[in-house]
Design a protein around this motif. Structure first.
Motif, PDB file in Angstrom:
ATOM      1  N   PHE A 121       0.826  -1.207   0.000  1.00 51.07           N
ATOM      2  CA  PHE A 121       0.000   0.000   0.000  1.00 51.07           C
ATOM      3  C   PHE A 121       0.858   1.254   0.000  1.00 51.07           C
ATOM      4  O   PHE A 121       0.499   2.265  -0.619  1.00 51.07           O
ATOM      5  N   ALA A 122       2.004   1.211   0.669  1.00 50.13           N
ATOM      6  CA  ALA A 122       2.875   2.392   0.733  1.00 50.13           C
ATOM      7  C   ALA A 122       3.315   2.837  -0.657  1.00 50.13           C
ATOM      8  O   ALA A 122       3.510   4.031  -0.896  1.00 50.13           O
ATOM      9  N   ALA A 123       3.449   1.880  -1.590  1.00 53.99           N
ATOM     10  CA  ALA A 123       3.850   2.233  -2.950  1.00 53.99           C
ATOM     11  C   ALA A 123       2.744   2.972  -3.696  1.00 53.99           C
ATOM     12  O   ALA A 123       3.021   3.721  -4.641  1.00 53.99           O
ATOM     13  N   PHE A 124       1.508   2.748  -3.293  1.00 51.86           N
ATOM     14  CA  PHE A 124       0.359   3.380  -3.949  1.00 51.86           C
ATOM     15  C   PHE A 124      -0.083   4.663  -3.250  1.00 51.86           C
ATOM     16  O   PHE A 124      -0.670   5.550  -3.874  1.00 51.86           O
ATOM     17  N   ALA A 125       0.227   4.791  -1.966  1.00 49.40           N
ATOM     18  CA  ALA A 125      -0.300   5.887  -1.153  1.00 49.40           C
ATOM     19  C   ALA A 125      -0.019   7.276  -1.734  1.00 49.40           C
ATOM     20  O   ALA A 125      -0.926   8.132  -1.763  1.00 49.40           O
ATOM     21  N   PRO A 126       1.194   7.592  -2.192  1.00 49.31           N
ATOM     22  CA  PRO A 126       1.417   8.940  -2.733  1.00 49.31           C
ATOM     23  C   PRO A 126       0.542   9.255  -3.947  1.00 49.31           C
ATOM     24  O   PRO A 126       0.054  10.386  -4.086  1.00 49.31           O
ATOM     25  N   THR A 127       0.330   8.263  -4.809  1.00 45.81           N
ATOM     26  CA  THR A 127      -0.532   8.462  -5.973  1.00 45.81           C
ATOM     27  C   THR A 127      -1.974   8.657  -5.549  1.00 45.81           C
ATOM     28  O   THR A 127      -2.680   9.537  -6.058  1.00 45.81           O
ATOM     29  N   LEU A 128      -2.434   7.831  -4.615  1.00 44.71           N
ATOM     30  CA  LEU A 128      -3.803   7.973  -4.116  1.00 44.71           C
ATOM     31  C   LEU A 128      -3.999   9.338  -3.462  1.00 44.71           C
ATOM     32  O   LEU A 128      -5.061   9.963  -3.610  1.00 44.71           O
ATOM     33  N   LYS A 129      -2.985   9.806  -2.765  1.00 49.05           N
ATOM     34  CA  LYS A 129      -3.082  11.123  -2.124  1.00 49.05           C
ATOM     35  C   LYS A 129      -3.286  12.215  -3.173  1.00 49.05           C
ATOM     36  O   LYS A 129      -4.069  13.142  -2.971  1.00 49.05           O
ATOM     37  N   ARG A 130      -2.600  12.090  -4.306  1.00 48.77           N
ATOM     38  CA  ARG A 130      -2.753  13.059  -5.387  1.00 48.77           C
ATOM     39  C   ARG A 130      -4.154  12.990  -5.998  1.00 48.77           C
ATOM     40  O   ARG A 130      -4.791  14.020  -6.239  1.00 48.77           O
ATOM     41  N   VAL A 131      -4.645  11.767  -6.237  1.00 49.36           N
ATOM     42  CA  VAL A 131      -5.998  11.592  -6.783  1.00 49.36           C
ATOM     43  C   VAL A 131      -7.031  12.180  -5.823  1.00 49.36           C
ATOM     44  O   VAL A 131      -7.953  12.901  -6.240  1.00 49.36           O
ATOM     45  N   LEU A 132      -6.886  11.894  -4.546  1.00 49.66           N
ATOM     46  CA  LEU A 132      -7.827  12.385  -3.549  1.00 49.66           C
ATOM     47  C   LEU A 132      -7.832  13.914  -3.501  1.00 49.66           C
ATOM     48  O   LEU A 132      -8.900  14.542  -3.439  1.00 49.66           O
ATOM     49  N   ALA A 133      -6.656  14.514  -3.561  1.00 51.63           N
ATOM     50  CA  ALA A 133      -6.577  15.978  -3.534  1.00 51.63           C
ATOM     51  C   ALA A 133      -7.298  16.596  -4.727  1.00 51.63           C
ATOM     52  O   ALA A 133      -8.024  17.605  -4.588  1.00 51.63           O
ATOM     53  N   LEU A 134      -7.121  15.997  -5.890  1.00 46.96           N
ATOM     54  CA  LEU A 134      -7.785  16.505  -7.087  1.00 46.96           C
ATOM     55  C   LEU A 134      -9.297  16.339  -7.008  1.00 46.96           C
ATOM     56  O   LEU A 134     -10.055  17.235  -7.401  1.00 46.96           O
ATOM     57  N   ARG A 135      -9.747  15.214  -6.491  1.00 44.04           N
ATOM     58  CA  ARG A 135     -11.190  15.009  -6.373  1.00 44.04           C
ATOM     59  C   ARG A 135     -11.800  15.916  -5.302  1.00 44.04           C
ATOM     60  O   ARG A 135     -12.935  16.382  -5.460  1.00 44.04           O
ATOM     61  N   ARG A 136     -11.081  16.150  -4.234  1.00 42.91           N
ATOM     62  CA  ARG A 136     -11.562  17.112  -3.243  1.00 42.91           C
ATOM     63  C   ARG A 136     -11.698  18.494  -3.866  1.00 42.91           C
ATOM     64  O   ARG A 136     -12.686  19.219  -3.635  1.00 42.91           O
ATOM     65  N   GLU A 144     -19.916  24.284  -4.413  1.00 48.75           N
ATOM     66  CA  GLU A 144     -20.072  25.734  -4.175  1.00 48.75           C
ATOM     67  C   GLU A 144     -20.481  26.023  -2.736  1.00 48.75           C
ATOM     68  O   GLU A 144     -21.437  26.744  -2.460  1.00 48.75           O
ATOM     69  N   GLY A 145     -19.742  25.416  -1.807  1.00 45.83           N
ATOM     70  CA  GLY A 145     -19.999  25.640  -0.394  1.00 45.83           C
ATOM     71  C   GLY A 145     -20.879  24.613   0.262  1.00 45.83           C
ATOM     72  O   GLY A 145     -21.044  24.622   1.482  1.00 45.83           O
ATOM     73  N   GLY A 146     -21.470  23.715  -0.519  1.00 44.40           N
ATOM     74  CA  GLY A 146     -22.304  22.655   0.033  1.00 44.40           C
ATOM     75  C   GLY A 146     -21.484  21.430   0.397  1.00 44.40           C
ATOM     76  O   GLY A 146     -20.258  21.500   0.534  1.00 44.40           O
ATOM     77  N   ASP A 147     -22.149  20.287   0.519  1.00 44.12           N
ATOM     78  CA  ASP A 147     -21.477  19.051   0.892  1.00 44.12           C
ATOM     79  C   ASP A 147     -20.675  18.516  -0.293  1.00 44.12           C
ATOM     80  O   ASP A 147     -21.237  18.242  -1.357  1.00 44.12           O
ATOM     81  N   VAL A 148     -19.371  18.378  -0.102  1.00 44.19           N
ATOM     82  CA  VAL A 148     -18.482  17.972  -1.188  1.00 44.19           C
ATOM     83  C   VAL A 148     -18.782  16.545  -1.644  1.00 44.19           C
ATOM     84  O   VAL A 148     -18.815  16.258  -2.844  1.00 44.19           O
ATOM     85  N   TYR A 149     -19.018  15.647  -0.709  1.00 44.47           N
ATOM     86  CA  TYR A 149     -19.297  14.259  -1.090  1.00 44.47           C
ATOM     87  C   TYR A 149     -20.595  14.162  -1.880  1.00 44.47           C
ATOM     88  O   TYR A 149     -20.680  13.445  -2.881  1.00 44.47           O
ATOM     89  N   ASP A 150     -21.614  14.888  -1.452  1.00 48.27           N
ATOM     90  CA  ASP A 150     -22.874  14.881  -2.194  1.00 48.27           C
ATOM     91  C   ASP A 150     -22.672  15.378  -3.624  1.00 48.27           C
ATOM     92  O   ASP A 150     -23.297  14.871  -4.567  1.00 48.27           O
TER      93      ASP A 150
END
Length: 491
Positions: A121-136, A144-150
């Motif tokens: 998992f450690a080999a994948f974690a940095p890439t997943l962190k980048r994907v997560l940041a972009l999706r956030r 636009e200020g509402g629930d991001v997950y929704d």
């Protein structure tokens, strides 16, 4: 040409380009050489940039302002509903972000596959962190200020909210856990024995796919690490996988993906390459794959026919008769893998992912802590520990490609399938007689007529309610599971 005709011609070209992008994704999972991953990422980013530019093209805004939806028929109004929604959402996401997401998630698939193979998992974690940041970042722009997950959830199940899904899932959990615990106290059915030739599995799985209505003149079956369905209209492809010791993996992965594929193949031809030419949501899509796989494919009637096919293909495989085979196909047993889980425990796997990804998007959980959080939750929910990352946090491809908000649609699809199954049995009273002969046309025909042909014409819950004659709810699924597994386990 009218503004509506101009817009639909433009939309048709955009949809065609999107299909080309999808074909690149299919190739990446099935035939692309490993060394091409970085280049494919650039290619995906480039085509996403073109698609994003078309989706926010000023001409689209001009056409939309000229069109009076009230003057259109029902099909035209549905087309406009989808186009206006996509246009509004796309405008909120910067073009640079859209292209970067496409590039990074394309590359991330390869990183995930290698990390999964190495159980690292450690080999994948940095890439997943980048994907997560972009999706956030994307979710924040969309919400636009509402629930991001929704906001992200709308890509997969328009109209759904995390709160409404949480309520439904909360109603499912107690009865699922109670049923599982009663089953655990009973002796387990015997599974298949021996080894099963991969080529023979693929030959049988193609026969089954055709029986379920998959048109191989407009599709194909290949192998992939993670089975999937890709495409729409007249080019719909699926993948499966084989295991030398578990033929059910191949057969039921195929039936599942055929459910997705026949949905796309059955959509009315006049909707092809328009917004109505694809399944209306992933929840409705999953309802088709799950009713094919479970309520039909794992029924006592159908497994009686399948038992004969297995004996004819493989000879003696350690199961003596159709009743024992039905019990084996439906065994409730400990396991790590969601896609291989029995019907009783499958949704518990989904609920775990739903809660974890909501925490990831909100920031309550970070990637560095994800593996530990997964393992702790799995132990609490299933009563045994994860033994390696490929059986845990690395088993699914979804997060590597940024599909945050996708997982809950699996359980929603199961709920929809429960409702559809109840309605189907009322409409086809001799269903079991037909299934026992390997005849699926009445069942798949009913689903095609009442769900699949409509594509995106109706809203997700609306198409299910129209087909069933009642609002979708979790009751039919739970009642079906109780009845089925009480008979198998004598509880």
């Amino acid at each position: 040409m009218s503004a509506y005709e101009d817009l639909m011609a433009f939309q048709r070209e955009t949809t065609a380009l999107g299909q080309i992008a999808g074909r690149l994704g299919w190739d990446q999972e099935t035939m692309m050489p490993r060394g091409a991953a970085a280049q494919r990422g650039e290619e995906m980013g480039a085509i996403e940039g073109v698609l994003h530019a078309r989706r926010i093209d000023p001409r689209v805004g001009g056409w939309l302002s000229e069109i009076d939806d009230a003057g259109l028929n029902g099909v035209g109004q549905a087309q406009m509903r989808h186009i206006r929604r996509t246009y509004a959402r796309t405008q909120k996401v910067p073009a640079k972000l859209a292209a970067e997401l496409a590039r990074v998630t394309s590359e991330a698939q390869g990183v995930w596959a290698e990390a999964r193979a190495a159980d690292d998992f450690a080999a994948f974690a940095p890439t997943l962190k980048r994907v997560l940041a972009l999706r956030r970042e994307e979710g924040a722009a969309l919400s636009e200020g509402g629930d991001v997950y929704d906001a992200l959830l709308q890509d997969y199940e328009p109209g759904a909210t995390a709160e409404s899904l949480s309520q439904m899932f909360g109603a499912l959990r107690p009865r699922l856990v109670d049923l599982r615990e009663r089953i655990r106290a009973q002796p387990q059915p015997k599974g298949p024995e021996g080894t099963f030739d991969a080529a023979a599995q693929m030959e049988l799985t193609r026969k089954i796919a055709v029986a379920f209505g998959y048109d191989l003149t407009r599709g194909r079956i290949d192998k992939a690490v993670h089975p999937f369905s890709s495409g729409s209209g007249n080019d719909v492809r699926i993948t499966t996988r084989t295991s030398a010791t578990d033929p059910f993996n191949c057969l039921y992965s195929t039936i599942h993906e055929v459910g997705h594929a026949t949905y796309e193949q059955s959509i009315a031809q006049e909707y092809h390459l328009t917004p109505l030419g694809e399944g209306v949501s992933m929840g409705v899509h999953e309802s088709q794959s799950r009713i094919y796989e479970n309520q039909l494919g794992r029924s006592r009637a159908f497994t009686g026919w399948l038992f004969g096919q297995m004996v004819e293909t493989f000879g003696d495989f350690g199961i003596s008769d159709p009743d024992a085979f039905h019990a084996a196909v439906n065994r409730v047993q400990n396991g790590y893998i969601r896609t291989e889980a029995d019907e009783v425990q499958y949704n518990l796997h989904v609920l775990l992912r739903f809660d974890l990804e909501r925490s990831l998007i909100s920031g309550a959980l970070e990637v560095e802590d994800l593996e530990a959080a997964w393992n702790a939750r799995f132990l609490a929910d299933f009563g045994f520990a994860v033994d390696k990352p490929s059986h845990g946090v690395l088993q699914d491809v979804h997060w590597s490609v940024g599909l945050f908000g996708y997982f809950p649609t699996y359980t929603l699809g199961n709920v929809y399938a429960g409702c559809l199954h109840q309605a189907l049995r009322s409409a086809v009273p001799d269903l079991d007689d037909q299934l026992s002969r390997g005849e699926l046309s009445a069942a798949t025909g009913w689903l095609s007529e009442n769900v699949q042909q409509h594509g995106g014409l109706y809203r997700p819950r609306e198409v299910i309610a129209k087909a069933c004659g009642f609002e979708p709810n979790e009751g039919p699924l739970l009642d079906y599971l109780d009845t089925k597994f009480a008979a198998i386990y004598g509880i």
